[in-house]
Motif scaffolding. Sequence first.
Motif, PDB file in Angstrom:
ATOM      1  N   ILE A  38      -8.189  -6.065  -4.553  1.00 25.03           N
ATOM      2  CA  ILE A  38      -6.531  -5.534  -4.589  1.00 25.03           C
ATOM      3  C   ILE A  38      -5.771  -5.568  -6.246  1.00 25.03           C
ATOM      4  O   ILE A  38      -5.585  -4.752  -6.520  1.00 25.03           O
ATOM      5  CB  ILE A  38      -5.567  -5.878  -3.611  1.00 25.03           C
ATOM      6  N   ASP A  39      -6.325  -7.164  -6.531  1.00 27.14           N
ATOM      7  CA  ASP A  39      -5.969  -7.643  -7.565  1.00 27.14           C
ATOM      8  C   ASP A  39      -6.718  -6.449  -8.716  1.00 27.14           C
ATOM      9  O   ASP A  39      -5.659  -5.878  -9.938  1.00 27.14           O
ATOM     10  CB  ASP A  39      -5.898  -9.017  -8.491  1.00 27.14           C
ATOM     11  N   LEU A  40      -7.921  -6.068  -9.067  1.00 29.84           N
ATOM     12  CA  LEU A  40      -8.372  -5.912  -9.442  1.00 29.84           C
ATOM     13  C   LEU A  40      -7.980  -3.759  -9.725  1.00 29.84           C
ATOM     14  O   LEU A  40      -7.809  -3.323 -11.072  1.00 29.84           O
ATOM     15  CB  LEU A  40     -10.544  -5.527  -9.146  1.00 29.84           C
ATOM     16  N   LEU A  41      -8.018  -3.492  -9.023  1.00 30.73           N
ATOM     17  CA  LEU A  41      -7.347  -2.014  -8.676  1.00 30.73           C
ATOM     18  C   LEU A  41      -6.383  -2.162  -9.276  1.00 30.73           C
ATOM     19  O   LEU A  41      -5.814  -0.613 -10.075  1.00 30.73           O
ATOM     20  CB  LEU A  41      -7.957  -1.842  -7.075  1.00 30.73           C
ATOM     21  N   SER A  42      -5.314  -2.841  -8.612  1.00 33.66           N
ATOM     22  CA  SER A  42      -3.751  -2.888  -9.227  1.00 33.66           C
ATOM     23  C   SER A  42      -3.647  -3.089 -11.138  1.00 33.66           C
ATOM     24  O   SER A  42      -2.865  -2.353 -11.082  1.00 33.66           O
ATOM     25  CB  SER A  42      -3.089  -3.355  -8.544  1.00 33.66           C
ATOM     26  N   ALA A  43      -4.650  -3.566 -11.169  1.00 33.66           N
ATOM     27  CA  ALA A  43      -4.383  -3.901 -13.085  1.00 33.66           C
ATOM     28  C   ALA A  43      -5.314  -2.541 -13.586  1.00 33.66           C
ATOM     29  O   ALA A  43      -5.022  -1.972 -15.051  1.00 33.66           O
ATOM     30  CB  ALA A  43      -5.634  -4.846 -13.128  1.00 33.66           C
ATOM     31  N   LYS A  44      -6.234  -2.286 -12.611  1.00 33.81           N
ATOM     32  CA  LYS A  44      -6.958  -0.568 -13.759  1.00 33.81           C
ATOM     33  C   LYS A  44      -5.549   0.070 -13.182  1.00 33.81           C
ATOM     34  O   LYS A  44      -6.118   1.440 -14.359  1.00 33.81           O
ATOM     35  CB  LYS A  44      -7.309  -0.878 -12.445  1.00 33.81           C
ATOM     36  N   GLY A  45      -4.403  -0.019 -12.404  1.00 33.10           N
ATOM     37  CA  GLY A  45      -3.806   1.539 -11.854  1.00 33.10           C
ATOM     38  C   GLY A  45      -4.066   2.407 -11.399  1.00 33.10           C
ATOM     39  O   GLY A  45      -3.204   3.472 -11.178  1.00 33.10           O
ATOM     40  N   ALA A  46      -4.714   2.371 -10.504  1.00 32.88           N
ATOM     41  CA  ALA A  46      -5.359   3.082 -10.135  1.00 32.88           C
ATOM     42  C   ALA A  46      -4.955   3.523  -8.681  1.00 32.88           C
ATOM     43  O   ALA A  46      -3.878   1.788  -8.139  1.00 32.88           O
ATOM     44  CB  ALA A  46      -7.053   2.041  -9.256  1.00 32.88           C
ATOM     45  N   LYS A  47      -4.585   4.046  -7.981  1.00 28.59           N
ATOM     46  CA  LYS A  47      -3.886   4.480  -6.868  1.00 28.59           C
ATOM     47  C   LYS A  47      -4.524   4.199  -5.660  1.00 28.59           C
ATOM     48  O   LYS A  47      -5.915   4.812  -5.107  1.00 28.59           O
ATOM     49  CB  LYS A  47      -3.310   6.096  -6.730  1.00 28.59           C
ATOM     50  N   PHE A  48      -4.200   3.086  -4.344  1.00 27.99           N
ATOM     51  CA  PHE A  48      -4.672   2.984  -3.173  1.00 27.99           C
ATOM     52  C   PHE A  48      -4.363   3.314  -2.259  1.00 27.99           C
ATOM     53  O   PHE A  48      -2.666   2.577  -2.427  1.00 27.99           O
ATOM     54  CB  PHE A  48      -6.564   2.138  -3.467  1.00 27.99           C
ATOM     55  N   GLU A  49      -4.884   2.608  -0.773  1.00 30.55           N
ATOM     56  CA  GLU A  49      -4.182   2.619  -0.013  1.00 30.55           C
ATOM     57  C   GLU A  49      -4.424   1.740   0.943  1.00 30.55           C
ATOM     58  O   GLU A  49      -6.345   1.027   1.180  1.00 30.55           O
ATOM     59  CB  GLU A  49      -3.728   3.689   0.688  1.00 30.55           C
ATOM     60  N   THR A  50      -4.245   0.465   1.144  1.00 26.03           N
ATOM     61  CA  THR A  50      -5.193  -0.632   2.151  1.00 26.03           C
ATOM     62  C   THR A  50      -4.506  -0.312   3.245  1.00 26.03           C
ATOM     63  O   THR A  50      -3.882  -0.225   3.952  1.00 26.03           O
ATOM     64  CB  THR A  50      -4.424  -2.124   1.677  1.00 26.03           C
ATOM     65  N   ILE A  51      -5.467  -0.650   4.224  1.00 31.40           N
ATOM     66  CA  ILE A  51      -5.279  -1.248   5.921  1.00 31.40           C
ATOM     67  C   ILE A  51      -6.167  -1.898   6.282  1.00 31.40           C
ATOM     68  O   ILE A  51      -7.037  -2.424   5.381  1.00 31.40           O
ATOM     69  CB  ILE A  51      -7.011   0.251   6.663  1.00 31.40           C
ATOM     70  N   ASP A  52      -4.897  -2.792   6.769  1.00 30.70           N
ATOM     71  CA  ASP A  52      -5.269  -4.167   7.015  1.00 30.70           C
ATOM     72  C   ASP A  52      -6.064  -3.989   8.787  1.00 30.70           C
ATOM     73  O   ASP A  52      -5.561  -3.298  10.098  1.00 30.70           O
ATOM     74  CB  ASP A  52      -3.663  -4.385   7.438  1.00 30.70           C
ATOM     75  N   LEU A  53      -7.291  -4.082   8.834  1.00 30.40           N
ATOM     76  CA  LEU A  53      -8.123  -4.130   9.908  1.00 30.40           C
ATOM     77  C   LEU A  53      -7.464  -4.814  10.944  1.00 30.40           C
ATOM     78  O   LEU A  53      -7.138  -3.864  12.634  1.00 30.40           O
ATOM     79  CB  LEU A  53      -9.751  -3.839  10.436  1.00 30.40           C
ATOM     80  N   ALA A  54      -6.948  -5.299  11.129  1.00 32.43           N
ATOM     81  CA  ALA A  54      -5.571  -6.417  12.159  1.00 32.43           C
ATOM     82  C   ALA A  54      -5.153  -5.873  12.453  1.00 32.43           C
ATOM     83  O   ALA A  54      -4.609  -5.636  13.689  1.00 32.43           O
ATOM     84  CB  ALA A  54      -5.738  -7.769  11.731  1.00 32.43           C
ATOM     85  N   LEU A  55      -4.528  -4.555  11.905  1.00 27.01           N
ATOM     86  CA  LEU A  55      -3.028  -3.998  12.514  1.00 27.01           C
ATOM     87  C   LEU A  55      -3.010  -2.133  12.929  1.00 27.01           C
ATOM     88  O   LEU A  55      -2.706  -1.956  13.775  1.00 27.01           O
ATOM     89  CB  LEU A  55      -1.846  -3.956  11.006  1.00 27.01           C
ATOM     90  N   GLU A  56      -4.828  -1.725  12.137  1.00 27.66           N
ATOM     91  CA  GLU A  56      -5.289  -0.652  12.445  1.00 27.66           C
ATOM     92  C   GLU A  56      -6.171  -0.605  12.376  1.00 27.66           C
ATOM     93  O   GLU A  56      -7.148  -1.236  12.567  1.00 27.66           O
ATOM     94  CB  GLU A  56      -4.486  -0.145  11.092  1.00 27.66           C
ATOM     95  N   ASP A  57      -6.502   0.857  13.968  1.00 26.45           N
ATOM     96  CA  ASP A  57      -7.678   1.538  14.336  1.00 26.45           C
ATOM     97  C   ASP A  57      -8.166   2.271  13.359  1.00 26.45           C
ATOM     98  O   ASP A  57      -9.632   1.759  13.424  1.00 26.45           O
ATOM     99  CB  ASP A  57      -7.793   1.806  16.009  1.00 26.45           C
ATOM    100  N   ARG A  58      -7.469   2.546  12.650  1.00 29.79           N
ATOM    101  CA  ARG A  58      -8.154   3.865  12.180  1.00 29.79           C
ATOM    102  C   ARG A  58      -8.822   3.504  11.029  1.00 29.79           C
ATOM    103  O   ARG A  58      -9.810   4.302  10.846  1.00 29.79           O
ATOM    104  CB  ARG A  58      -7.144   4.872  11.424  1.00 29.79           C
ATOM    105  N   GLY A  59      -8.933   2.496  10.377  1.00 28.91           N
ATOM    106  CA  GLY A  59     -10.327   1.855   9.760  1.00 28.91           C
ATOM    107  C   GLY A  59     -11.404   1.523  10.632  1.00 28.91           C
ATOM    108  O   GLY A  59     -12.338   2.109   9.979  1.00 28.91           O
TER     109      GLY A  59
END
Length: 105
Positions: A38-59
């Motif tokens: 997450i830090d790497l993608l953020s530092a690159k300015g990439a737009k991304f979505e995080t899916i927390d598998l503990a909270l969401e089934d769609r992952g």
Amino acid sequence: GGDFLNMDGRKMEGRRVLVLTSSLAVTRKMKVDCKRIIDLLSAKGAKFETIDLALEDRGQDLIKHSGHSSMLLPQIFINGKYVGSLDTVQELEDDGSLDVMLGIF
């Protein structure tokens, strides 16, 4: 194709990056790796979505359809295609391929 749907069921356009993580990471390494990607993608300015598998089934569905059943987290998908875990993403970053995959020039 390689399309996938956002939470509203609409087709996502452009280069979309999904990062599968878990707030219930079972090892310290997994927890650290999730933060690093997450830090790497953020530092690159990439737009991304995080899916927390503990909270969401769609992952889980994404993992099943990718053909990669490994629960090694984090896992990254670009444009609906499985890329890999942190080690793979770091290799792509080191050789300059990640910028191309993310559409960052």
